[in-house]
Design a protein around this motif. Structure first.
Motif, PDB file in Angstrom:
ATOM      1  N   LEU A 155      65.880  71.794 -13.999  1.00  0.00           N
ATOM      2  CA  LEU A 155      66.014  73.192 -14.437  1.00  0.00           C
ATOM      3  C   LEU A 155      66.648  73.337 -15.816  1.00  0.00           C
ATOM      4  O   LEU A 155      66.462  74.330 -16.500  1.00  0.00           O
ATOM      5  CB  LEU A 155      66.848  73.991 -13.417  1.00  0.00           C
ATOM      6  N   TYR A 156      67.433  72.332 -16.214  1.00  0.00           N
ATOM      7  CA  TYR A 156      68.166  72.443 -17.486  1.00  0.00           C
ATOM      8  C   TYR A 156      67.370  71.936 -18.685  1.00  0.00           C
ATOM      9  O   TYR A 156      67.737  72.173 -19.829  1.00  0.00           O
ATOM     10  CB  TYR A 156      69.483  71.645 -17.395  1.00  0.00           C
ATOM     11  N   CYS A 157      66.284  71.240 -18.456  1.00  0.00           N
ATOM     12  CA  CYS A 157      65.711  70.420 -19.521  1.00  0.00           C
ATOM     13  C   CYS A 157      64.511  71.058 -20.216  1.00  0.00           C
ATOM     14  O   CYS A 157      63.547  71.488 -19.568  1.00  0.00           O
ATOM     15  CB  CYS A 157      65.308  69.079 -18.917  1.00  0.00           C
ATOM     16  N   GLN A 194      64.096  56.070 -25.219  1.00  0.00           N
ATOM     17  CA  GLN A 194      64.203  57.146 -24.216  1.00  0.00           C
ATOM     18  C   GLN A 194      62.920  57.956 -24.110  1.00  0.00           C
ATOM     19  O   GLN A 194      62.187  58.120 -25.086  1.00  0.00           O
ATOM     20  CB  GLN A 194      65.362  58.083 -24.560  1.00  0.00           C
ATOM     21  N   SER A 195      62.666  58.484 -22.909  1.00  0.00           N
ATOM     22  CA  SER A 195      61.495  59.347 -22.708  1.00  0.00           C
ATOM     23  C   SER A 195      61.685  60.190 -21.460  1.00  0.00           C
ATOM     24  O   SER A 195      62.596  59.953 -20.666  1.00  0.00           O
ATOM     25  CB  SER A 195      60.233  58.491 -22.517  1.00  0.00           C
ATOM     26  N   GLY A 196      60.785  61.157 -21.280  1.00  0.00           N
ATOM     27  CA  GLY A 196      60.691  61.818 -19.988  1.00  0.00           C
ATOM     28  C   GLY A 196      60.191  60.788 -18.982  1.00  0.00           C
ATOM     29  O   GLY A 196      59.848  59.663 -19.346  1.00  0.00           O
ATOM     30  N   ILE A 246      71.376  55.887 -17.865  1.00  0.00           N
ATOM     31  CA  ILE A 246      70.859  56.763 -16.811  1.00  0.00           C
ATOM     32  C   ILE A 246      72.029  57.526 -16.199  1.00  0.00           C
ATOM     33  O   ILE A 246      72.905  56.945 -15.577  1.00  0.00           O
ATOM     34  CB  ILE A 246      70.014  55.964 -15.772  1.00  0.00           C
ATOM     35  N   ARG A 247      72.040  58.833 -16.441  1.00  0.00           N
ATOM     36  CA  ARG A 247      73.138  59.655 -15.932  1.00  0.00           C
ATOM     37  C   ARG A 247      72.891  60.025 -14.481  1.00  0.00           C
ATOM     38  O   ARG A 247      71.737  60.188 -14.081  1.00  0.00           O
ATOM     39  CB  ARG A 247      73.227  60.946 -16.739  1.00  0.00           C
ATOM     40  N   PHE A 248      73.985  60.242 -13.737  1.00  0.00           N
ATOM     41  CA  PHE A 248      73.793  60.771 -12.379  1.00  0.00           C
ATOM     42  C   PHE A 248      73.758  62.303 -12.433  1.00  0.00           C
ATOM     43  O   PHE A 248      73.479  62.972 -11.464  1.00  0.00           O
ATOM     44  CB  PHE A 248      74.865  60.239 -11.407  1.00  0.00           C
ATOM     45  N   GLU A 249      74.063  62.879 -13.581  1.00  0.00           N
ATOM     46  CA  GLU A 249      73.980  64.307 -13.920  1.00  0.00           C
ATOM     47  C   GLU A 249      75.071  65.166 -13.286  1.00  0.00           C
ATOM     48  O   GLU A 249      75.702  65.958 -13.953  1.00  0.00           O
ATOM     49  CB  GLU A 249      72.597  64.925 -13.605  1.00  0.00           C
ATOM     50  N   THR A 250      75.293  65.029 -11.977  1.00  0.00           N
ATOM     51  CA  THR A 250      76.424  65.716 -11.336  1.00  0.00           C
ATOM     52  C   THR A 250      76.713  65.002 -10.025  1.00  0.00           C
ATOM     53  O   THR A 250      75.799  64.522  -9.361  1.00  0.00           O
ATOM     54  CB  THR A 250      76.134  67.209 -11.055  1.00  0.00           C
ATOM     55  N   ALA A 267      69.604  58.759  -4.082  1.00  0.00           N
ATOM     56  CA  ALA A 267      68.607  57.820  -4.621  1.00  0.00           C
ATOM     57  C   ALA A 267      68.979  57.447  -6.059  1.00  0.00           C
ATOM     58  O   ALA A 267      68.887  56.276  -6.470  1.00  0.00           O
ATOM     59  CB  ALA A 267      67.223  58.454  -4.577  1.00  0.00           C
ATOM     60  N   ARG A 268      69.414  58.438  -6.834  1.00  0.00           N
ATOM     61  CA  ARG A 268      69.797  58.194  -8.229  1.00  0.00           C
ATOM     62  C   ARG A 268      70.997  57.234  -8.261  1.00  0.00           C
ATOM     63  O   ARG A 268      71.030  56.279  -9.030  1.00  0.00           O
ATOM     64  CB  ARG A 268      70.159  59.534  -8.871  1.00  0.00           C
ATOM     65  N   LEU A 269      71.982  57.513  -7.408  1.00  0.00           N
ATOM     66  CA  LEU A 269      73.188  56.668  -7.408  1.00  0.00           C
ATOM     67  C   LEU A 269      72.872  55.250  -6.938  1.00  0.00           C
ATOM     68  O   LEU A 269      73.412  54.272  -7.469  1.00  0.00           O
ATOM     69  CB  LEU A 269      74.265  57.290  -6.509  1.00  0.00           C
ATOM     70  N   LEU A 318      75.777  70.963 -21.265  1.00  0.00           N
ATOM     71  CA  LEU A 318      74.425  71.468 -21.027  1.00  0.00           C
ATOM     72  C   LEU A 318      74.190  72.589 -22.044  1.00  0.00           C
ATOM     73  O   LEU A 318      74.936  73.569 -22.104  1.00  0.00           O
ATOM     74  CB  LEU A 318      74.349  72.006 -19.591  1.00  0.00           C
ATOM     75  N   ILE A 319      73.179  72.401 -22.878  1.00  0.00           N
ATOM     76  CA  ILE A 319      72.862  73.420 -23.879  1.00  0.00           C
ATOM     77  C   ILE A 319      71.651  74.196 -23.363  1.00  0.00           C
ATOM     78  O   ILE A 319      70.577  73.605 -23.186  1.00  0.00           O
ATOM     79  CB  ILE A 319      72.505  72.758 -25.242  1.00  0.00           C
ATOM     80  N   PRO A 320      71.812  75.499 -23.097  1.00  0.00           N
ATOM     81  CA  PRO A 320      70.701  76.242 -22.484  1.00  0.00           C
ATOM     82  C   PRO A 320      69.463  76.298 -23.385  1.00  0.00           C
ATOM     83  O   PRO A 320      69.565  76.499 -24.594  1.00  0.00           O
ATOM     84  CB  PRO A 320      71.284  77.646 -22.269  1.00  0.00           C
TER      85      PRO A 320
HETATM   86  N1  SAH Z   1      64.093  61.404 -18.322  1.00  0.00           N
HETATM   87  C1  SAH Z   1      65.234  60.567 -18.409  1.00  0.00           C
HETATM   88  C2  SAH Z   1      65.779  60.421 -19.806  1.00  0.00           C
HETATM   89  C3  SAH Z   1      65.597  61.581 -20.727  1.00  0.00           C
HETATM   90  S1  SAH Z   1      66.585  62.971 -20.397  1.00  0.00           S
HETATM   91  C4  SAH Z   1      66.310  61.036 -17.486  1.00  0.00           C
HETATM   92  O1  SAH Z   1      66.272  62.199 -17.083  1.00  0.00           O
HETATM   93  O2  SAH Z   1      67.185  60.241 -17.169  1.00  0.00           O
HETATM   94  C5  SAH Z   1      68.154  62.400 -21.002  1.00  0.00           C
HETATM   95  C6  SAH Z   1      69.323  63.288 -20.657  1.00  0.00           C
HETATM   96  O3  SAH Z   1      69.217  64.521 -21.334  1.00  0.00           O
HETATM   97  C7  SAH Z   1      69.453  63.695 -19.202  1.00  0.00           C
HETATM   98  O4  SAH Z   1      70.110  62.696 -18.484  1.00  0.00           O
HETATM   99  C8  SAH Z   1      70.220  65.002 -19.270  1.00  0.00           C
HETATM  100  O5  SAH Z   1      71.579  64.822 -18.908  1.00  0.00           O
HETATM  101  C9  SAH Z   1      70.131  65.401 -20.751  1.00  0.00           C
HETATM  102  N2  SAH Z   1      69.648  66.793 -20.905  1.00  0.00           N
HETATM  103  C10 SAH Z   1      68.515  67.330 -20.446  1.00  0.00           C
HETATM  104  N3  SAH Z   1      68.460  68.649 -20.739  1.00  0.00           N
HETATM  105  C11 SAH Z   1      69.606  68.946 -21.411  1.00  0.00           C
HETATM  106  C12 SAH Z   1      70.139  70.140 -21.977  1.00  0.00           C
HETATM  107  N4  SAH Z   1      69.499  71.309 -21.894  1.00  0.00           N
HETATM  108  N5  SAH Z   1      71.334  70.066 -22.589  1.00  0.00           N
HETATM  109  C13 SAH Z   1      71.990  68.888 -22.701  1.00  0.00           C
HETATM  110  N6  SAH Z   1      71.540  67.736 -22.179  1.00  0.00           N
HETATM  111  C14 SAH Z   1      70.361  67.752 -21.537  1.00  0.00           C
END
Ligand code: SAH
Ligand code: SF4
Length: 429
Positions: A155-157, A194-196, A246-250, A267-269, A318-320
């Motif tokens: 949702l953030y990306c 890095q990539s999607g 590779i982030r776990f994000e939260t 699964a991510r962890l 997180l930058i909207p």
């Molecule tokens: N697809 C891979 C790598 C690319 S995304 C993955 O998801 O791991 C890399 C990172 O960008 C993500 O881990 C996420 O934390 C960050 N990211 C995505 N959207 C963002 C946003 N709106 N603001 C800041 N960071 C963001």
């Protein structure tokens, strides 16, 4: 320009080299027996990435000889300016600096600190801790964003599959290898690919790209490609990508599953832990200011990161992004992110902490502020400029119109002004 100082190997025991830099000793892993006693080497991220001849090393060392000590003096001066106080925050800082463990309440007090004096106290203590434990080395990574296709819908990306207005691109294998060549020519010794999550690149394609770059250059390669199979990661490691970002994000399962439809935190962890187990140099962390995320969650995020024993912390705001469901959420303020950096430093004094590119969007001096609040690592976008804007994770990415050279020069200037050596020497002995 140079992002690594050659060191001389003075001992090797069980594939761990002791490397001497003008009398400062560091530890670094020797992969595939590439270095022996007496060799000059470049080390990155605690790994010897290249052996070089004495004829190549000595002139570079001559350039560095004076600077090496000059930079340390600047850093010592900047990190000794401490703000003093005698309140709860001052006593918590003293506790951390004396080797005590900050408990959750202590961490909460630091995260909640607000007035200017308290904030300055926290940042300067973290900066002091960074210097005491890790000295002035600051690793500069280049990142090559090779595809903005993604099958996920976080949702953030900004490059989520649901963003139908974004123009998509994929770099060819040759383009990726060329971009790496270019960055390495500029002096980068650590690169992130890095990539999607883009299945267009098969495991074999990715492995061939990594292998080619690894064979051509002494560079520490990270992959940041999300959740690919263990088999894929194993192939990439064997081909020479020793790092995974590779982030776990939260750490909050509910938020994770809301933010990443169809994905499971566990699964991510599991994948992150496995990557570390099989030997990857691990960079991980979390996003700050996800909807519903509390300060308790951030404390859990810091503690989870620490428990994963990463080689590098990578967390950021997180930058909207306008083309996402989170378009209207509020951007976090800079001082909050700086507090998270400083707190991470106080909780894990030896950590390598990245001042992320997302942090840099929070203000013209945000990167420098991060480095003065405990961070000791930076990332520069080394994606070819025609693609850089399209890798639109979040708005306001810095340097989208600048050449990689210009950004690198600016960064070196900034690091010099802060007394940081733009290099990663390995772990202090
Ligand atoms: N697809 C891979 C790598 C690319 S995304 C993955 O998801 O791991 C890399 C990172 O960008 C993500 O881990 C996420 O934390 C960050 N990211 C995505 N959207 C963002 C946003 N709106 N603001 C800041 N960071 C963001
Ligand atoms: Fe894809 Fe990564 Fe963005 Fe999620 S964060 S949509 S996995 S690129």
């Amino acid at each position: 320009m140079c992002y690594a100082i050659p060191g001389k190997v003075i001992a090797v025991t069980n594939n761990i080299a002791t490397v001497d830099y003008f009398g400062e000793l560091r530890r670094a892993h020797v992969m595939d027996g590439i270095a022996q006693i007496g060799d000059y080497v470049y080390a990155q991220g605690g790994i010897v990435v290249e052996k070089i001849s004495a004829a190549d090393a000595i002139p570079v060392l001559e350039i560095w000889r004076e600077q090496f000590f000059e930079l340390k003096k600047v850093d010592a001066r900047l990190s000794s300016t401490s703000t003093k106080g005698n309140n709860t925050i001052a006593s918590l800082i003293a506790k951390a600096e004396n080797g005590g463990n900050l408990n959750r309440n202590d961490m909460l007090a630091i995260l909640s600190a607000e007035n200017r004096t308290n904030l300055e106290m926290i940042y300067t203590a973290a900066n002091r801790t960074r210097r005491n434990r890790l000295d002035n080395a600051c690793c500069v990574h280049g990142i090559i964003e090779f595809s903005n296709h993604c099958l996920n819908d976080c949702l953030y990306c900004g490059i989520r599959a649901g963003n139908k207005v974004l123009k998509r691109y994929r770099m060819s294998s040759e383009e990726i290898i060329d971009a790496a060549d270019h960055a390495i020519k500029l002096g980068f010794r650590s690169l992130v690919l890095q990539s999607g999550e883009d299945q267009y690149y098969t495991d074999a394609m990715l492995a061939a790209i990594v292998k080619e770059i690894h064979e051509r250059h002494g560079v520490l390669l990270f992959v940041s490609i999300g959740e690919r199979s263990k088999e894929c990661y194993r192939k990439l490691y064997e081909s020479g990508a020793y790092g995974a970002l590779i982030r776990f994000e939260t750490s909050n399962k509910n938020i994770y599953e809301r933010m990443r439809p169809g994905k499971k935190l566990q699964a991510r962890l599991n994948l992150i832990r496995w990557l570390k187990e099989i030997g990857f140099i691990l960079a991980t962390g979390f996003l700050i200011s996800l909807p519903g995320q509390t300060q308790d969650d951030i404390i859990n995020d810091i503690l989870l990161t620490k428990s994963l024993k990463p080689d590098m912390y990578s967390f950021g705001p997180l930058i909207p992004h306008l083309q996402t469901p989170l378009a209207t959420i509020e951007k976090p303020n800079l001082s909050y992110i700086l507090k998270v950096i400083a707190l991470s430093r106080l909780v894990d004094p030896d950590a390598k902490i990245l001042a992320t590119t997302a942090l840099e969007t929070l203000g013209p001096d945000a990167g420098a502020a991060g480095l003065l609040a405990g961070a000791n690592s930076l990332m520069i976008d080394a994606t070819p400029s025609k693609y850089r804007k399209l890798y639109d994770l979040y708005p306001g990415k810095t340097g989208t119109d600048e050449s990689v050279e210009a950004m690198a020069e600016k960064t070196i200037k900034l690091l010099r002004s802060l007394g940081r050596a733009p290099t990663d020497l390995g772990v202090l002995l």
